[in-house]
Design a protein around this motif. Sequence first.
Motif, PDB file in Angstrom:
ATOM      1  N   ALA A 296       1.073  -1.183   0.063  1.00 11.99           N
ATOM      2  CA  ALA A 296      -0.191   0.080   0.049  1.00 11.99           C
ATOM      3  C   ALA A 296       0.763   1.589  -0.040  1.00 11.99           C
ATOM      4  CB  ALA A 296      -0.815  -0.057   1.199  1.00 11.99           C
ATOM      5  N   GLY A 297       2.131   1.118   0.116  1.00 13.51           N
ATOM      6  CA  GLY A 297       3.103   2.184   0.018  1.00 13.51           C
ATOM      7  C   GLY A 297       3.858   2.382   1.190  1.00 13.51           C
ATOM      8  N   PRO A 298       4.804   3.419   1.442  1.00 14.07           N
ATOM      9  CA  PRO A 298       5.413   3.421   2.541  1.00 14.07           C
ATOM     10  C   PRO A 298       4.679   3.838   4.031  1.00 14.07           C
ATOM     11  CG  PRO A 298       5.839   5.286   1.291  1.00 14.07           C
ATOM     12  CD  PRO A 298       5.060   4.190   0.364  1.00 14.07           C
ATOM     13  N   VAL A 299       5.323   3.299   5.079  1.00 12.87           N
ATOM     14  CA  VAL A 299       4.395   3.370   6.336  1.00 12.87           C
ATOM     15  C   VAL A 299       5.744   3.273   7.359  1.00 12.87           C
ATOM     16  CG1 VAL A 299       2.519   2.260   5.660  1.00 12.87           C
ATOM     17  CG2 VAL A 299       4.380   1.039   6.700  1.00 12.87           C
ATOM     18  N   PRO A 300       5.619   4.172   8.554  1.00 12.06           N
ATOM     19  CA  PRO A 300       6.590   4.114   9.481  1.00 12.06           C
ATOM     20  C   PRO A 300       6.875   2.779   9.938  1.00 12.06           C
ATOM     21  CG  PRO A 300       5.005   5.906   9.890  1.00 12.06           C
ATOM     22  CD  PRO A 300       4.523   4.982   8.698  1.00 12.06           C
ATOM     23  N   TYR A 301       8.120   2.370  10.280  1.00 10.49           N
ATOM     24  CA  TYR A 301       8.492   1.016  10.906  1.00 10.49           C
ATOM     25  C   TYR A 301       7.575   0.915  12.151  1.00 10.49           C
ATOM     26  CZ  TYR A 301      12.350  -0.483   8.180  1.00 10.49           C
ATOM     27  OH  TYR A 301      13.255  -0.816   7.095  1.00 10.49           O
ATOM     28  N   GLU A 302       7.184  -0.305  12.926  1.00  5.18           N
ATOM     29  CA  GLU A 302       6.432  -0.411  13.988  1.00  5.18           C
ATOM     30  C   GLU A 302       7.594  -0.722  14.961  1.00  5.18           C
ATOM     31  OE1 GLU A 302       2.337  -2.512  12.276  1.00  5.18           O
ATOM     32  OE2 GLU A 302       4.226  -3.661  11.940  1.00  5.18           O
ATOM     33  N   GLU A 303       6.982  -0.726  16.172  1.00  5.34           N
ATOM     34  CA  GLU A 303       7.795  -1.000  17.368  1.00  5.34           C
ATOM     35  C   GLU A 303       7.749  -2.562  17.346  1.00  5.34           C
ATOM     36  OE1 GLU A 303       8.314  -0.801  22.224  1.00  5.34           O
ATOM     37  OE2 GLU A 303       6.356  -0.227  21.406  1.00  5.34           O
ATOM     38  N   ALA A 304       8.998  -3.168  17.481  1.00  4.60           N
ATOM     39  CA  ALA A 304       9.175  -4.869  17.359  1.00  4.60           C
ATOM     40  C   ALA A 304       9.278  -4.972  18.886  1.00  4.60           C
ATOM     41  CB  ALA A 304      10.562  -5.111  16.765  1.00  4.60           C
ATOM     42  N   ARG A 305       8.600  -6.127  19.024  1.00  2.00           N
ATOM     43  CA  ARG A 305       8.496  -6.675  20.548  1.00  2.00           C
ATOM     44  C   ARG A 305       9.713  -7.884  20.631  1.00  2.00           C
ATOM     45  NH1 ARG A 305       7.288 -11.941  21.349  1.00  2.00           N
ATOM     46  NH2 ARG A 305       6.537 -13.204  19.606  1.00  2.00           N
ATOM     47  N   ALA A 306      10.170  -7.741  21.997  1.00  4.76           N
ATOM     48  CA  ALA A 306      11.381  -8.653  22.221  1.00  4.76           C
ATOM     49  C   ALA A 306      10.846 -10.025  22.503  1.00  4.76           C
ATOM     50  CB  ALA A 306      11.773  -8.211  23.635  1.00  4.76           C
ATOM     51  N   LEU A 307      11.527 -10.945  21.787  1.00  2.00           N
ATOM     52  CA  LEU A 307      11.416 -12.449  21.776  1.00  2.00           C
ATOM     53  C   LEU A 307      11.638 -13.022  23.197  1.00  2.00           C
ATOM     54  CD1 LEU A 307      13.118 -13.687  18.445  1.00  2.00           C
ATOM     55  CD2 LEU A 307      10.564 -13.951  19.281  1.00  2.00           C
ATOM     56  N   ARG A 308      10.634 -13.815  23.649  1.00  2.00           N
ATOM     57  CA  ARG A 308      10.755 -14.369  24.892  1.00  2.00           C
ATOM     58  C   ARG A 308      11.669 -15.532  24.793  1.00  2.00           C
ATOM     59  NH1 ARG A 308       5.291 -15.044  23.754  1.00  2.00           N
ATOM     60  NH2 ARG A 308       5.463 -17.204  23.917  1.00  2.00           N
ATOM     61  N   THR A 309      12.237 -15.892  25.954  1.00  4.30           N
ATOM     62  CA  THR A 309      13.395 -16.841  25.862  1.00  4.30           C
ATOM     63  C   THR A 309      12.814 -18.282  25.442  1.00  4.30           C
ATOM     64  OG1 THR A 309      14.547 -15.893  28.018  1.00  4.30           O
ATOM     65  CG2 THR A 309      15.191 -18.025  27.270  1.00  4.30           C
ATOM     66  N   ASP A 310      11.309 -18.499  25.778  1.00  6.28           N
ATOM     67  CA  ASP A 310      11.058 -19.761  25.341  1.00  6.28           C
ATOM     68  C   ASP A 310      10.500 -19.976  23.840  1.00  6.28           C
ATOM     69  OD1 ASP A 310       8.648 -18.242  25.434  1.00  6.28           O
ATOM     70  OD2 ASP A 310       7.510 -19.237  26.697  1.00  6.28           O
TER      71      ASP A 310
END
Length: 365
Positions: free
Chosen positions: A132-146
């Motif tokens: 759909a075109g350029p959009v701002p990057y989103e907040e990435a979540r931290a992976l859990r250890t599991d």
Amino acid sequence: MTDLFDPCEFNGLRLQNRIALSPLTRTRSNEAGEAGALQALYYAQRASAGLLITEATPVAAGGRGGPNIPGLWSDDQVAGWRQVTDAVHERGGTIFCQLWHAGRLSHSSLGGGAAPIAPSAMTQPGQFFTLAGPVPYEEARALRTDEMPDIVAMFASGARRAKAAGFDGVELHAAHSYLIDAFLRDMTNRRTDAYGGSVENRARLLVEVLEALVAVWGGARTAVRLAPIGHAYGAWDSDPEPLFTHVVERLNDLGVGWLDLVEGDTGISRTAEPGFDLRKLRRLFKGVTIANNLYDRELAIAARAADSADLIAFGRPFIGNPDLVERLRRGAPLTVADPRGYYGGGARGYTDFPTLEEEAAAAAG
């Protein structure tokens, strides 16, 4: 005199020469992430290279760095890549599949609405290009250890699909601030568990993924791409020498057969920072070294004369010159491709570049 164009053999693979096609994202798959006849023609045209390494190939739908990138997260994608490998092999070529997860540099629109993932929560500056075109990057979540075993399993499944598709080997994309590289660097990895903090911990996911790839392919057919002193997407590490020395030592422990080493900032500069002498890694690594980043004919010949790498990779010059090996051999002029054709579209700017012979035939009328 140079051996750059001579046949050679490494890890049981007979290569036509010491020139490699560096991975080049071209975003020409269908929306399901399937390769097909167009990609088969593109890679077959460049099969005179000693080793072809595919464009970065995501192992998860949410691990794509953009739309229309052919992947291997689904069994349905195997047949399209089989067209590619068959076409390359028919021309005597050798081809590895580069397995990839973009990490925070992806978007929820590609992952079924799920947020991008990263070693630590963060938002990448800049914009992401969606259908759909350029959009701002989103907040990435931290992976859990599991969740770490799930990441390893994604790569292992991609490796098995690459084998089913007829590739000759796989390369792990562990550079340019994508998921695996983001775990390595202390700027992007601020974890306090077993996957963060010390050099050994930050390299843990890389090692676990490589263990899985070696289990599928064997070390002789497993490669890894590293960019020790690069700053892709503004990322860095405060002390890269001990980090990447440790990484290469672990590659040796695992028997990894190929190191695709980016010298400097990819596509930008070969001397990104003083950093450390990358020749140390070349001397330390026990397998085949592929030198990568902004090489031209003269640099490549000099690198082989100094034996500073076993293979020399070329990227953008291969876009406009499907017969790049022959052009380099002859010292012939190179076609400079229009950057507007790098990404997206169809055959134009992708498979419509003539060879030297085709140019001569056209000139002769």
